[in-house]
Design an enzyme around this catalytic site. Structure first.
Site, PDB file in Angstrom:
ATOM      1  CG  ASP A 149      -3.717  30.895   0.143  1.00 34.75           C
ATOM      2  OD1 ASP A 149      -4.907  30.688  -0.180  1.00 34.75           O
ATOM      3  OD2 ASP A 149      -2.770  30.685  -0.636  1.00 34.75           O
TER       4      ASP A 149
ATOM      5  CG  ASP B 232      -8.640  36.710  -3.461  1.00 32.03           C
ATOM      6  OD1 ASP B 232      -8.686  36.893  -4.686  1.00 32.03           O
ATOM      7  OD2 ASP B 232      -8.812  35.592  -2.941  1.00 32.03           O
TER       8      ASP B 232
ATOM      9  CD  GLU C  19     -10.167  34.684  -6.775  1.00 29.58           C
ATOM     10  OE1 GLU C  19     -10.678  33.658  -7.271  1.00 29.58           O
ATOM     11  OE2 GLU C  19      -9.330  34.655  -5.851  1.00 29.58           O
TER      12      GLU C  19
END
Length: 262
Positions: free
Chosen positions: A57, A146, A148
């Protein structure tokens, strides 16, 4: 983030949060053994790492990627950062996304969530409008979310939100993305963040593929609440491919089917 403006997702992973990188040598040693035919106990799949499709990625920090070279090194797929919150679009996304496809690499877009800035639905809509689309052509991976640690505030890893609010935020993002694209997002996270910030919610495991981050380990380790297996595993933040190193938990044909929505 008007500049990929946070210290990059990849830089943050290396230096600030959640993934405790033990040693690059340990990871390389484990993968070398797998390539030699030694079975490694992956969570959910007792396959050797050497038999699994490799990918990576990237974000704007990788800039102008040499995609034919990446293809020659064995990359089967790539996730590319498109957006963050509702204020940032990667200036390199379009060329990276097109370049990967032209080189014959399956690609998908990912969105970096900032749940304290706007609603999940708003961020999903922004993502879709700036690259987070999907089509069943066999080359486009489902868009990824994503989620986090807060990169801007180390004291508030969960963005100052309760577990219930975080679960609602993720659900709002997922529902809007599904409404606009027909796919649920792949969820990128770590086990520690997920269990801490969602309260160990198992509400997404049944219909959301898991992209687990765990570096410097021979296996993906304990998974977030609800998931019994991973779909993608980010096992290191550097290697032969640009950006972070990943594996797909299945065969090359299964990866193609996953891209098609089967």
């Amino acid at each position: 983030m008007a500049r990929d403006r946070i210290p990059s997702r990849h830089h943050r992973r290396r230096h600030r949060h959640r993934v405790r990188v033990r040693t690059l040598a340990a990871s390389v040693a484990a993968l070398t053994l797998a390539s030699a035919g030694t079975a490694i106990a992956f969570a959910g799949t007792p396959a050797s790492a050497g038999s699994l499709p490799r990918g990576h990625d990237v974000s704007s920090h990788q800039k102008d990627v040499d995609w034919p070279s990446v293809k020659a090194k064995g990359a089967k797929f790539v996730y590319i950062k498109a957006t963050e919150s509702t204020t940032y679009q990667s200036p390199y996304f379009d060329q990276q996304y097109a370049g990967a496809r032209d080189a014959g690499i399956m690609r998908g877009a990912y969105h970096f969530a900032l749940p304290d800035k706007s609603s999940g639905a708003e961020q999903a809509a922004y993502f879709v409008s700036h690259g987070g689309t999907w089509t069943a052509d066999g080359w486009t991976l489902p868009p990824a979310l994503d989620v986090e640690y807060d990169p801007y505030d180390k004291k508030h890893k969960c963005y100052g939100m309760s577990s219930a609010r975080m679960v609602d935020w993720i659900r709002s993002f997922s529902d809007e993305l599904h409404r606009e694209t027909g796919r649920r997002p792949v969820i990128y996270t770590t086990t520690h963040w997920w269990n801490l910030c969602t309260g160990g919610s198992s509400a997404f495991a049944a219909d959301h593929a898991l992209w687990i981050a765990r570096h410097g380990s021979a296996d993906a380790g304990a998974l977030p609440a609800g998931w019994s297996s991973w779909t993608f595993w980010q096992y290191d933040n550097s290697g032969s491919l640009p950006g972070d190193q990943n594996l797909f938990n299945g065969s090359a044909s299964r990866l193609r089917s996953f891209a098609k929505g089967h």
